[in-house]
Design a protein around this motif. Structure first.
Motif, PDB file in Angstrom:
ATOM      1  N   LEU A 112       0.824  -1.211   0.000  1.00  0.00           N
ATOM      2  CA  LEU A 112       0.000   0.000   0.000  1.00  0.00           C
ATOM      3  C   LEU A 112       0.857   1.260   0.000  1.00  0.00           C
ATOM      4  O   LEU A 112       0.518   2.249  -0.650  1.00  0.00           O
ATOM      5  N   GLY A 113       1.956   1.244   0.740  1.00  0.00           N
ATOM      6  CA  GLY A 113       2.780   2.435   0.836  1.00  0.00           C
ATOM      7  C   GLY A 113       3.324   2.904  -0.495  1.00  0.00           C
ATOM      8  O   GLY A 113       3.446   4.111  -0.750  1.00  0.00           O
ATOM      9  N   THR A 114       3.642   1.957  -1.378  1.00  0.00           N
ATOM     10  CA  THR A 114       4.206   2.308  -2.681  1.00  0.00           C
ATOM     11  C   THR A 114       3.167   2.965  -3.575  1.00  0.00           C
ATOM     12  O   THR A 114       3.521   3.698  -4.510  1.00  0.00           O
ATOM     13  N   VAL A 115       1.890   2.732  -3.297  1.00  0.00           N
ATOM     14  CA  VAL A 115       0.806   3.436  -3.994  1.00  0.00           C
ATOM     15  C   VAL A 115       0.451   4.729  -3.272  1.00  0.00           C
ATOM     16  O   VAL A 115       0.101   5.737  -3.895  1.00  0.00           O
ATOM     17  N   MET A 116       0.547   4.708  -1.943  1.00  0.00           N
ATOM     18  CA  MET A 116       0.160   5.858  -1.124  1.00  0.00           C
ATOM     19  C   MET A 116       1.046   7.077  -1.364  1.00  0.00           C
ATOM     20  O   MET A 116       0.560   8.208  -1.493  1.00  0.00           O
ATOM     21  N   VAL A 117       2.356   6.868  -1.400  1.00  0.00           N
ATOM     22  CA  VAL A 117       3.283   8.002  -1.492  1.00  0.00           C
ATOM     23  C   VAL A 117       3.039   8.861  -2.721  1.00  0.00           C
ATOM     24  O   VAL A 117       2.908  10.090  -2.615  1.00  0.00           O
ATOM     25  N   PRO A 118       2.941   8.291  -3.936  1.00  0.00           N
ATOM     26  CA  PRO A 118       2.672   9.145  -5.100  1.00  0.00           C
ATOM     27  C   PRO A 118       1.345   9.899  -4.997  1.00  0.00           C
ATOM     28  O   PRO A 118       1.240  11.045  -5.459  1.00  0.00           O
ATOM     29  N   ALA A 119       0.325   9.279  -4.391  1.00  0.00           N
ATOM     30  CA  ALA A 119      -0.966   9.953  -4.242  1.00  0.00           C
ATOM     31  C   ALA A 119      -0.847  11.161  -3.319  1.00  0.00           C
ATOM     32  O   ALA A 119      -1.437  12.226  -3.580  1.00  0.00           O
ATOM     33  N   LEU A 120      -0.090  11.026  -2.247  1.00  0.00           N
ATOM     34  CA  LEU A 120       0.111  12.139  -1.322  1.00  0.00           C
ATOM     35  C   LEU A 120       0.926  13.256  -1.968  1.00  0.00           C
ATOM     36  O   LEU A 120       0.626  14.444  -1.807  1.00  0.00           O
ATOM     37  N   VAL A 121       1.958  12.883  -2.716  1.00  0.00           N
ATOM     38  CA  VAL A 121       2.778  13.881  -3.405  1.00  0.00           C
ATOM     39  C   VAL A 121       1.942  14.630  -4.435  1.00  0.00           C
ATOM     40  O   VAL A 121       2.011  15.860  -4.550  1.00  0.00           O
ATOM     41  N   GLN A 122       1.115  13.889  -5.183  1.00  0.00           N
ATOM     42  CA  GLN A 122       0.255  14.522  -6.186  1.00  0.00           C
ATOM     43  C   GLN A 122      -0.720  15.501  -5.541  1.00  0.00           C
ATOM     44  O   GLN A 122      -1.089  16.515  -6.147  1.00  0.00           O
ATOM     45  N   ALA A 123      -1.118  15.218  -4.306  1.00  0.00           N
ATOM     46  CA  ALA A 123      -2.037  16.104  -3.592  1.00  0.00           C
ATOM     47  C   ALA A 123      -1.336  17.324  -3.011  1.00  0.00           C
ATOM     48  O   ALA A 123      -1.992  18.177  -2.400  1.00  0.00           O
ATOM     49  N   GLY A 124      -0.023  17.408  -3.166  1.00  0.00           N
ATOM     50  CA  GLY A 124       0.712  18.597  -2.750  1.00  0.00           C
ATOM     51  C   GLY A 124       1.453  18.475  -1.434  1.00  0.00           C
ATOM     52  O   GLY A 124       2.010  19.462  -0.947  1.00  0.00           O
ATOM     53  N   HIS A 125       1.482  17.287  -0.853  1.00  0.00           N
ATOM     54  CA  HIS A 125       2.162  17.104   0.425  1.00  0.00           C
ATOM     55  C   HIS A 125       3.646  16.828   0.237  1.00  0.00           C
ATOM     56  O   HIS A 125       4.074  16.276  -0.779  1.00  0.00           O
ATOM     57  N   SER A 126       4.429  17.199   1.230  1.00  0.00           N
ATOM     58  CA  SER A 126       5.843  16.841   1.296  1.00  0.00           C
ATOM     59  C   SER A 126       5.931  15.542   2.088  1.00  0.00           C
ATOM     60  O   SER A 126       5.507  15.477   3.238  1.00  0.00           O
ATOM     61  N   VAL A 127       6.487  14.496   1.463  1.00  0.00           N
ATOM     62  CA  VAL A 127       6.378  13.153   2.026  1.00  0.00           C
ATOM     63  C   VAL A 127       7.753  12.558   2.302  1.00  0.00           C
ATOM     64  O   VAL A 127       8.671  12.662   1.480  1.00  0.00           O
ATOM     65  N   ALA A 128       7.876  11.931   3.465  1.00  0.00           N
ATOM     66  CA  ALA A 128       9.020  11.093   3.796  1.00  0.00           C
ATOM     67  C   ALA A 128       8.489   9.738   4.226  1.00  0.00           C
ATOM     68  O   ALA A 128       7.306   9.597   4.571  1.00  0.00           O
ATOM     69  N   GLY A 129       9.357   8.725   4.200  1.00  0.00           N
ATOM     70  CA  GLY A 129       8.937   7.386   4.565  1.00  0.00           C
ATOM     71  C   GLY A 129       9.781   6.809   5.678  1.00  0.00           C
ATOM     72  O   GLY A 129      10.934   7.224   5.888  1.00  0.00           O
ATOM     73  N   LEU A 130       9.179   5.859   6.402  1.00  0.00           N
ATOM     74  CA  LEU A 130       9.888   5.129   7.454  1.00  0.00           C
ATOM     75  C   LEU A 130       9.591   3.652   7.270  1.00  0.00           C
ATOM     76  O   LEU A 130       8.424   3.252   7.239  1.00  0.00           O
ATOM     77  N   ASP A 131      10.656   2.845   7.132  1.00  0.00           N
ATOM     78  CA  ASP A 131      10.455   1.427   6.829  1.00  0.00           C
ATOM     79  C   ASP A 131      11.726   0.670   7.173  1.00  0.00           C
ATOM     80  O   ASP A 131      12.829   1.179   6.971  1.00  0.00           O
ATOM     81  N   SER A 132      11.574  -0.554   7.687  1.00  0.00           N
ATOM     82  CA  SER A 132      12.746  -1.379   7.967  1.00  0.00           C
ATOM     83  C   SER A 132      13.283  -2.040   6.710  1.00  0.00           C
ATOM     84  O   SER A 132      14.412  -2.539   6.694  1.00  0.00           O
ATOM     85  N   GLY A 133      12.466  -2.105   5.652  1.00  0.00           N
ATOM     86  CA  GLY A 133      12.933  -2.627   4.371  1.00  0.00           C
ATOM     87  C   GLY A 133      12.714  -4.099   4.142  1.00  0.00           C
ATOM     88  O   GLY A 133      13.290  -4.672   3.212  1.00  0.00           O
ATOM     89  N   LEU A 134      11.852  -4.738   4.934  1.00  0.00           N
ATOM     90  CA  LEU A 134      11.625  -6.176   4.760  1.00  0.00           C
ATOM     91  C   LEU A 134      11.180  -6.527   3.348  1.00  0.00           C
ATOM     92  O   LEU A 134      11.544  -7.573   2.809  1.00  0.00           O
TER      93      LEU A 134
END
Length: 343
Positions: free
Chosen positions: A12-34
């Protein structure tokens, strides 16, 4: 807004981030990378990333953000049954701790990815957000506990909202093959057979990953008073279907495929139909647009274009098998932590 997305390297996160960026938000991520390398197709371009296990988050990691979109979880019922203590450790305790630290850091909004599976076995009637919660798995139980514990933290400066997503489907560059529609399309593409191991009768509400992302985007834009400490079912009534109906959509989509319902796993006790009117009333900009047939066609197109293989489908893109492979290779330990923190 400055938004932190936990689990941004997941399905979900890989779809979520572009949607948030397109909406004008400044986005960072936090993930352990599993699951960072579970990519089908073109490489993924992640945002600024904090490579941190959810259990190790500090106030400093959260300082400066206006909102947290919390997706990170061990999101698999079989995994929850295999290692329930780790599921509770990450999905419940670490999530509540994250919310507490976010509040301490001055984060104003906390959007939590919950699930419609909290309703468990609810029968034939459409369930609303006020329905009794009957979680049947450690995964669903952990979601209920987080909702209760985080709601208790709410005040005038910290506003949580709980988005109870229906069962996700649809293509994400970081694919999951162990959710029902994605799984059935994959089997059909690889074997020519749509294989259903249950008796096909349980009801499931389904929602596309992009529609889930839209619900989060609209929640961030909504006036706080509309969403403060509320739970919302995320999906659309027309996607309340039986597993057999999902399978029929796949047969319609994948050329020359055939349906086989074995029933070997019997009737799944998780069966529920969901009412989604509350989110439409509170968030007028939200509408779930993807039908199950649309999603099946998208998945078929993407699977065939990327050359999906059986090994990747059953290994890399199946959460439980991916985690087992990481453990057997010595990259993660029994607690699902990377052995080498630099990995």
């Amino acid at each position: 807004m400055r938004v932190l997305v936990t689990g941004h390297q997941g399905y979900l996160g890989t779809v979520m981030v572009p949607a948030l960026v397109q909406a004008g938000h400044s986005v960072a991520g936090l993930d352990s990378g599993l699951f960072a390398d579970c990519v089908l197709g073109q490489p993924v371009h992640d945002p600024e990333t904090l490579a941190v296990d959810l259990r190790d988050v500090t106030v400093e990691h959260l300082t400066g953000f206006d909102a947290v979109v919390h997706l990170a979880a061990l999101s698999n019922d079989p995994l929850g049954a295999l290692a329930p203590e780790i599921t509770y450790d990450i999905n419940h305790f670490a999530s509540v701790r994250l919310a507490r630290l976010a509040k301490e850091a001055g984060v104003a909004r906390f959007l939590y990815a919950s699930t419609c599976s909290v309703y468990g076995s609810a029968g034939e009637d459409l369930v609303t957000e006020d329905a009794p919660l009957r979680p049947l798995t450690p995964y669903a139980e952990s979601k209920v506990r987080v909702e209760d514990d985080v709601a208790a933290m709410a005040d005038d400066h910290f506003s949580p909202v709980f988005l109870r997503n229906a069962t996700a489907f649809g293509f994400s560059p970081r694919l999951r093959a162990d959710i029902v529609l994605n799984n059935l399309v994959g089997h059909a593409v690889l074997s020519g057979e749509v294989l259903v191991l249950s008796d096909g009768t349980p009801w499931r509400p389904l929602v596309h990953a992009q529609d889930i992302a839209s619900a989060f985007v609209e929640s961030l834009a909504a006036p706080v008073e509309r969403i403060h400490t509320r739970a919302f079912n995320v999906g659309i009534e027309s996607n309340n279907v039986t597993v057999a109906e999902v399978a029929d959509a796949v047969v319609q989509t994948v050329p020359d495929s055939t349906l086989r319902i074995t029933g070997e796993h019997g009737a799944d006790p998780r069966s529920y139909r969901v009412d989604f009117s509350a989110i439409r009333a509170a968030l007028p900009g939200f509408e779930a647009r993807w039908s199950i047939l649309d999603g099946a066609r998208e998945l078929y197109r993407e699977y065939t274009a990327a050359g999906l293989t059986r090994d990747a489908f059953t290994g890399q893109f199946t959460r439980l098998n991916k985690l087992k492979e990481l453990q057997e290779s010595g990259r993660i330990d029994a607690a699902m932590r990377f052995v080498d923190a630099k990995v």
